[in-house]
Scaffold this active site. Sequence first.
Site, PDB file in Angstrom:
ATOM      1  N   CYS A  18      -6.161   3.520   2.399  1.00  8.04           N
ATOM      2  CA  CYS A  18      -6.301   2.754   3.551  1.00  8.04           C
ATOM      3  C   CYS A  18      -7.205   3.596   4.877  1.00  8.04           C
ATOM      4  CB  CYS A  18      -4.968   2.338   4.323  1.00  8.04           C
ATOM      5  SG  CYS A  18      -4.915   1.740   5.887  1.00  8.04           S
TER       6      CYS A  18
ATOM      7  N   HIS B 288       0.801  -1.050   0.021  1.00  8.06           N
ATOM      8  CA  HIS B 288       0.188   0.022  -0.128  1.00  8.06           C
ATOM      9  C   HIS B 288       0.919   1.043   0.116  1.00  8.06           C
ATOM     10  CE1 HIS B 288      -4.074  -1.658   0.659  1.00  8.06           C
ATOM     11  NE2 HIS B 288      -3.468  -2.864   0.747  1.00  8.06           N
TER      12      HIS B 288
HETATM   13  P1  HMG Z   1     -17.375 -14.442  11.924  1.00  7.43           P
HETATM   14  O1  HMG Z   1     -18.207 -13.618  12.327  1.00  7.43           O
HETATM   15  O2  HMG Z   1     -16.191 -15.036  12.698  1.00  7.43           O
HETATM   16  O3  HMG Z   1     -18.116 -15.660  11.204  1.00  7.43           O
HETATM   17  O4  HMG Z   1     -16.834 -13.782  10.587  1.00  7.43           O
HETATM   18  P2  HMG Z   1     -19.293 -16.668  11.946  1.00  7.43           P
HETATM   19  O5  HMG Z   1     -19.084 -17.843  11.234  1.00  7.43           O
HETATM   20  O6  HMG Z   1     -19.408 -16.072  13.320  1.00  7.43           O
HETATM   21  O7  HMG Z   1     -20.497 -15.951  11.232  1.00  7.43           O
HETATM   22  C1  HMG Z   1     -21.133 -14.629  11.422  1.00  7.43           C
HETATM   23  C2  HMG Z   1     -22.237 -14.083  10.459  1.00  7.43           C
HETATM   24  O8  HMG Z   1     -21.375 -13.843   9.361  1.00  7.43           O
HETATM   25  C3  HMG Z   1     -23.135 -15.246  10.083  1.00  7.43           C
HETATM   26  O9  HMG Z   1     -24.171 -14.468   9.796  1.00  7.43           O
HETATM   27  C4  HMG Z   1     -22.569 -15.953   8.940  1.00  7.43           C
HETATM   28  O10 HMG Z   1     -23.644 -16.610   8.190  1.00  7.43           O
HETATM   29  C5  HMG Z   1     -21.873 -14.731   8.359  1.00  7.43           C
HETATM   30  P3  HMG Z   1     -25.402 -14.256  10.505  1.00  7.43           P
HETATM   31  O11 HMG Z   1     -26.033 -15.715  11.166  1.00  7.43           O
HETATM   32  O12 HMG Z   1     -24.906 -13.353  11.629  1.00  7.43           O
HETATM   33  O13 HMG Z   1     -26.572 -13.643   9.446  1.00  7.43           O
HETATM   34  N1  HMG Z   1     -20.735 -15.291   7.521  1.00  7.43           N
HETATM   35  C6  HMG Z   1     -20.739 -15.278   6.048  1.00  7.43           C
HETATM   36  N2  HMG Z   1     -21.412 -14.523   5.108  1.00  7.43           N
HETATM   37  C7  HMG Z   1     -21.201 -14.497   3.933  1.00  7.43           C
HETATM   38  N3  HMG Z   1     -19.803 -15.079   3.446  1.00  7.43           N
HETATM   39  C8  HMG Z   1     -18.991 -15.636   4.401  1.00  7.43           C
HETATM   40  C9  HMG Z   1     -19.504 -15.676   5.706  1.00  7.43           C
HETATM   41  N4  HMG Z   1     -18.623 -15.984   7.042  1.00  7.43           N
HETATM   42  C10 HMG Z   1     -19.378 -16.121   7.825  1.00  7.43           C
HETATM   43  N5  HMG Z   1     -17.923 -16.079   3.829  1.00  7.43           N
HETATM   44  C11 HMG Z   1     -15.180 -13.374   8.525  1.00  7.43           C
HETATM   45  C12 HMG Z   1     -15.600 -14.300   9.864  1.00  7.43           C
HETATM   46  C13 HMG Z   1     -13.776 -13.402   8.387  1.00  7.43           C
HETATM   47  C14 HMG Z   1     -16.072 -14.081   7.560  1.00  7.43           C
HETATM   48  C15 HMG Z   1     -15.813 -11.889   8.921  1.00  7.43           C
HETATM   49  O14 HMG Z   1     -15.056 -11.372   9.867  1.00  7.43           O
HETATM   50  C16 HMG Z   1     -15.468 -10.860   7.448  1.00  7.43           C
HETATM   51  O15 HMG Z   1     -16.125 -11.295   6.725  1.00  7.43           O
HETATM   52  N6  HMG Z   1     -14.618 -10.280   7.819  1.00  7.43           N
HETATM   53  C17 HMG Z   1     -14.250  -9.261   6.530  1.00  7.43           C
HETATM   54  C18 HMG Z   1     -12.822  -9.327   6.509  1.00  7.43           C
HETATM   55  C19 HMG Z   1     -12.422  -8.525   5.185  1.00  7.43           C
HETATM   56  O16 HMG Z   1     -13.059  -8.641   4.346  1.00  7.43           O
HETATM   57  N7  HMG Z   1     -11.271  -7.768   5.228  1.00  7.43           N
HETATM   58  C20 HMG Z   1     -10.610  -7.143   4.359  1.00  7.43           C
HETATM   59  C21 HMG Z   1      -9.931  -7.981   3.413  1.00  7.43           C
HETATM   60  S1  HMG Z   1      -8.392  -8.510   3.988  1.00  7.43           S
HETATM   61  C22 HMG Z   1      -7.327  -7.304   3.255  1.00  7.43           C
HETATM   62  O17 HMG Z   1      -7.612  -6.391   2.945  1.00  7.43           O
HETATM   63  C23 HMG Z   1      -5.908  -7.312   3.580  1.00  7.43           C
HETATM   64  C24 HMG Z   1      -5.241  -7.787   2.273  1.00  7.43           C
HETATM   65  O18 HMG Z   1      -5.565  -6.783   1.248  1.00  7.43           O
HETATM   66  C25 HMG Z   1      -3.554  -7.648   2.653  1.00  7.43           C
HETATM   67  C26 HMG Z   1      -3.058  -6.560   3.089  1.00  7.43           C
HETATM   68  O19 HMG Z   1      -3.204  -5.280   2.551  1.00  7.43           O
HETATM   69  O20 HMG Z   1      -2.451  -6.643   4.100  1.00  7.43           O
HETATM   70  C27 HMG Z   1      -5.667  -9.113   1.710  1.00  7.43           C
HETATM   71 MG    MG Z   2      -4.580  -4.884   1.047  1.00 12.23          MG
END
Ligand code: HMG
Ligand code: MG
Length: 316
Positions: free
Chosen positions: A253, A222
């Site tokens: 960010c 980034h």
């Molecule tokens: P969680 O809360 O631990 O999951 O989420 P859970 O199993 O306890 O489920 C909670 C709720 O989320 C439930 O729904 C699940 O169905 C739903 P509810 O019953 O409350 O209605 N759920 C999902 N829905 C759709 N798709 C799924 C999914 N999983 C659970 N896959 C989880 C864990 C990781 C899924 C959540 O915390 C999340 O989605 N976080 C978002 C993280 C994210 O997108 N971050 C940005 C990307 S990483 C990044 O950008 C860094 C990178 O660029 C590298 C860098 O720059 O360093 C890659």
């Molecule tokens: Mg990234």
Amino acid sequence: MAEMVRITDVSPRDGLQNEPGFVLTSDKARLVELLVDALVDEVEVTSFVSGKLVPQLGDADELLDTVLVFKRPDVTYSALVPNEKGLGRLLAASERAGMPLVDKIALFTAASETFNQKNTNASIAQSIERFVPVVKRAREHGLQIRAYVSCVVECPYEGKIEPSQVADVVRLLSALEPDEIDLGDTIGAATPESIGPVLDAARQANSWAERASAETWVLHLHDTHGRAADCVDAALEAGIRSFDSSAGGLGGCPFATGPGERAPGNIATRVLIERIHAKGFETRVNLDRLDRASHLARELVDQAAEDPKFGGRGLG
Ligand code: HMG
Ligand code: MG
């Protein structure tokens, strides 16, 4: 002949996840089409995370269906997958389409416990445990595996991260034998001086070294503090031959964005490629066509920002 460097454009995923507005699925598809046309090696098309947490990418299933028509065999499509539920959604979409919609999934964890907890609601160890069944099932479906490690230089909550912490996570990930390990400088804190020791520590910690190629290691920079291009120079000198970037430098960010100012996002793909060329390496990207993609990317986020319907955002 000059050595080739691999380019993954992550603007449809990392770029758009941090933007305040929702970009229409058809507009995202057009961005993917232009990136394919520009011949980047890989497009990280979208993310199968929770649509409640990252509503900007809540249309992942639909988008993949739409972009299949632009797919070329020599351009890899990948998508972020956090858990079994995410992989299930991806595989269901592929089943509906009657063919695989992506070539690769990207798992993500971090070198910082606090960041990983906030980003994925799991400790580092828990997140890697979660990956075990995901990797097994993805392999059964012929999918390649990328594994991101975020915060390899600094964490927005914990501050400086030691190279040994990165090495510890790489060691855990090695057991999964991913095709790639992608080192993420999530908040753009890396300098040419600090990135080298991180790369060294990570590569020394990898226990499947005999099968690792130059492209096993990917650097995801980034550009928050304007040092990313200098880090590219240092990484090329250290032997890195695969980089991520974002058309138009999308993806500011959220931790570096203050009121009224927009922080730079991922290193811009054009900036990355110009640095690579200046160092005597080649890419296969057509820069004129890339400019069309970058222009569209900027236009889309500017339009979306004027009409924000969503408040969610990703973490880096
Ligand atoms: P969680 O809360 O631990 O999951 O989420 P859970 O199993 O306890 O489920 C909670 C709720 O989320 C439930 O729904 C699940 O169905 C739903 P509810 O019953 O409350 O209605 N759920 C999902 N829905 C759709 N798709 C799924 C999914 N999983 C659970 N896959 C989880 C864990 C990781 C899924 C959540 O915390 C999340 O989605 N976080 C978002 C993280 C994210 O997108 N971050 C940005 C990307 S990483 C990044 O950008 C860094 C990178 O660029 C590298 C860098 O720059 O360093 C890659
Ligand atoms: Mg990234």
